[in-house]
Write an enzyme that holds these catalytic residues in place. Sequence first.
Site, PDB file in Angstrom:
ATOM      1  N   LYS A 163       0.693  -1.378   0.038  1.00  0.00           N
ATOM      2  CA  LYS A 163      -0.120   0.039  -0.003  1.00  0.00           C
ATOM      3  C   LYS A 163       0.901   1.311  -0.162  1.00  0.00           C
ATOM      4  O   LYS A 163       0.494   2.295  -0.613  1.00  0.00           O
ATOM      5  CB  LYS A 163      -1.032  -0.023   1.224  1.00  0.00           C
ATOM      6  CG  LYS A 163      -2.104  -0.940   1.009  1.00  0.00           C
ATOM      7  CD  LYS A 163      -3.386  -0.797   1.620  1.00  0.00           C
ATOM      8  CE  LYS A 163      -4.573  -1.666   1.037  1.00  0.00           C
ATOM      9  NZ  LYS A 163      -5.745  -1.896   1.803  1.00  0.00           N
TER      10      LYS A 163
ATOM     11  N   LYS B  88      -3.931 -10.021  -6.599  1.00  0.00           N
ATOM     12  CA  LYS B  88      -5.298 -10.399  -5.675  1.00  0.00           C
ATOM     13  C   LYS B  88      -6.292  -9.358  -6.372  1.00  0.00           C
ATOM     14  O   LYS B  88      -6.033  -8.142  -6.478  1.00  0.00           O
ATOM     15  CB  LYS B  88      -5.207 -10.496  -4.345  1.00  0.00           C
ATOM     16  CG  LYS B  88      -5.414  -9.040  -3.521  1.00  0.00           C
ATOM     17  CD  LYS B  88      -5.647  -9.379  -2.075  1.00  0.00           C
ATOM     18  CE  LYS B  88      -5.781  -8.220  -1.385  1.00  0.00           C
ATOM     19  NZ  LYS B  88      -7.214  -7.865  -1.031  1.00  0.00           N
TER      20      LYS B  88
ATOM     21  N   LYS C 269     -11.067  -4.728  -3.890  1.00  0.00           N
ATOM     22  CA  LYS C 269     -12.091  -3.582  -4.042  1.00  0.00           C
ATOM     23  C   LYS C 269     -11.590  -2.059  -4.647  1.00  0.00           C
ATOM     24  O   LYS C 269     -12.320  -1.378  -4.829  1.00  0.00           O
ATOM     25  CB  LYS C 269     -13.270  -3.602  -2.871  1.00  0.00           C
ATOM     26  CG  LYS C 269     -12.394  -2.873  -1.696  1.00  0.00           C
ATOM     27  CD  LYS C 269     -13.677  -2.806  -0.878  1.00  0.00           C
ATOM     28  CE  LYS C 269     -13.803  -3.965   0.444  1.00  0.00           C
ATOM     29  NZ  LYS C 269     -12.742  -3.660   1.177  1.00  0.00           N
TER      30      LYS C 269
HETATM   31  P1  ATP Z   1      -8.691  -2.929  -0.515  1.00  0.00           P
HETATM   32  O1  ATP Z   1      -8.673  -2.879  -1.951  1.00  0.00           O
HETATM   33  O2  ATP Z   1      -9.157  -1.549   0.114  1.00  0.00           O
HETATM   34  O3  ATP Z   1      -7.458  -3.243   0.354  1.00  0.00           O
HETATM   35  P2  ATP Z   1      -9.780  -5.482  -0.158  1.00  0.00           P
HETATM   36  O4  ATP Z   1     -10.488  -5.850  -1.532  1.00  0.00           O
HETATM   37  O5  ATP Z   1      -8.413  -6.264  -0.027  1.00  0.00           O
HETATM   38  O6  ATP Z   1      -9.668  -3.890   0.019  1.00  0.00           O
HETATM   39  P3  ATP Z   1     -10.480  -5.834   2.578  1.00  0.00           P
HETATM   40  O7  ATP Z   1     -11.764  -5.151   3.208  1.00  0.00           O
HETATM   41  O8  ATP Z   1      -9.144  -5.557   3.146  1.00  0.00           O
HETATM   42  O9  ATP Z   1     -10.638  -6.180   0.988  1.00  0.00           O
HETATM   43  O10 ATP Z   1     -10.578  -7.255   2.969  1.00  0.00           O
HETATM   44  C1  ATP Z   1     -12.050  -8.047   3.601  1.00  0.00           C
HETATM   45  C2  ATP Z   1     -11.769  -9.370   3.611  1.00  0.00           C
HETATM   46  O11 ATP Z   1     -11.588 -10.182   2.092  1.00  0.00           O
HETATM   47  C3  ATP Z   1     -10.429 -10.057   4.033  1.00  0.00           C
HETATM   48  O12 ATP Z   1     -10.833 -11.152   4.933  1.00  0.00           O
HETATM   49  C4  ATP Z   1      -9.622 -10.252   3.106  1.00  0.00           C
HETATM   50  O13 ATP Z   1      -8.725 -11.433   3.344  1.00  0.00           O
HETATM   51  C5  ATP Z   1     -10.485 -10.839   1.993  1.00  0.00           C
HETATM   52  N1  ATP Z   1     -10.060 -10.626   0.667  1.00  0.00           N
HETATM   53  C6  ATP Z   1      -9.844  -9.582   0.187  1.00  0.00           C
HETATM   54  N2  ATP Z   1      -9.327  -9.637  -1.048  1.00  0.00           N
HETATM   55  C7  ATP Z   1      -9.511 -11.104  -1.628  1.00  0.00           C
HETATM   56  C8  ATP Z   1      -9.233 -11.920  -2.623  1.00  0.00           C
HETATM   57  N3  ATP Z   1      -8.943 -11.361  -3.764  1.00  0.00           N
HETATM   58  N4  ATP Z   1      -9.437 -13.257  -2.325  1.00  0.00           N
HETATM   59  C9  ATP Z   1      -9.985 -13.766  -1.340  1.00  0.00           C
HETATM   60  N5  ATP Z   1     -10.414 -13.057  -0.213  1.00  0.00           N
HETATM   61  C10 ATP Z   1      -9.897 -11.664  -0.385  1.00  0.00           C
END
Ligand code: ATP
Length: 334
Positions: free
Chosen positions: A115, A197, A200
């Site tokens: 990040k 990965k 969002k």
């Molecule tokens: P950001 O893009 O803002 O970092 P994010 O999509 O990584 O957000 P988080 O809110 O950080 O999402 O994570 C919420 C949950 O979703 C966590 O348990 C995280 O491990 C899971 N998660 C996030 N991305 C993935 C993915 N690509 N595959 C599986 N699990 C995920």
Amino acid sequence: MADEKKTIFSGMQPSGYITLGNYLGALRNWTKLQDEYNCLYCIVDMHAITVRQDPVKLRQQARKLLIQYIASGLDPEKNIIYYQSHVPQHAELGWVLNCFTYMGELNRMTQFKEKSAKHTDNINAGLFTYPVLMAADILLYQADLVPVGEDQRQHLEITRDIATRFNSIYGDVFTIPEAYIGKVGARVMALQDPTKKMSKSDENKNNSIALLDEPGVIMSKIKKAVTDSDNEVRHGEDKPGVTNLLNIYCAVTDKTMEEAEREFAGSNYGQFKTAVGEAVVASLEPIQAKAKELEQNKDYIDSIIKNNAERAQRIANRTLTKVHRKIGFPDRIR
Ligand code: ATP
Ligand code: LTN
């Protein structure tokens, strides 16, 4: 009789609209656990501000996230679903735990490295101490289990280290939590770049499928997903794009990899992608219908927000009072 159920805590950032990755890696597992455990599912808006957020969007995203938790099957009577910023005990315990966490430990966190590389103009102290606030979230509720995607494993390890360190000085104050990472869907990859990965907050919206994307949008994003040129539907390290789509397919249909590969033996990528898209659309359809219905029901959602924050505060206060006593803060005069 004392409640013998174990406790689960998890959370998501309202940093955008939740993706299929969030759903398959975390949220879907949460709904499966709600009967056996006492569960708290938080919307971690305090974590979200570690990168710059638009205030209007942040508020909308937080409310949408709460609605999507419920639409995905989390029962707000059974589970405590709330906003992190409504329970100030998270920040209070976070401060205390900052004093029990080493710079060297935080320096090793891969999420911080990623990040801070992405937001070079805003490498703030909150982004650095993000895992300490996450430890506070979990330890406040004496959680036994934390269901998350694979990317959060390292944060769970540091939470355990901080808790163990604190307990070794002050006695058994915190339950040492364990990560619960599912076998399928724990790491859904970006559709246009299957080496990273699905996330969002990705600016390229073709990389992710939002839980509330319209069926046509889902189909088109999957059709555009990067694959390779040999037209053979099988998984393998040399085929990250196809492997990702196969994983998604298995996760939404509850089929094994062998079953899926057998089903698509002889199919071309066009046919394969259509089947994956249709399976994703079918699995999200009931969630989307429920979310639409809940959005109309403002008073109901507001009452959940209020009641659940109060329930969370009551539990959080117990741990915080204990921590304050242990470290030697003066008792409050009531
Ligand atoms: P950001 O893009 O803002 O970092 P994010 O999509 O990584 O957000 P988080 O809110 O950080 O999402 O994570 C919420 C949950 O979703 C966590 O348990 C995280 O491990 C899971 N998660 C996030 N991305 C993935 C993915 N690509 N595959 C599986 N699990 C995920
Ligand atoms: N760091 C997590 C979100 C998060 C969380 C938590 C998850 C914040 N606090 C406590 C589980 C338990 C993330 O980025 N996915």
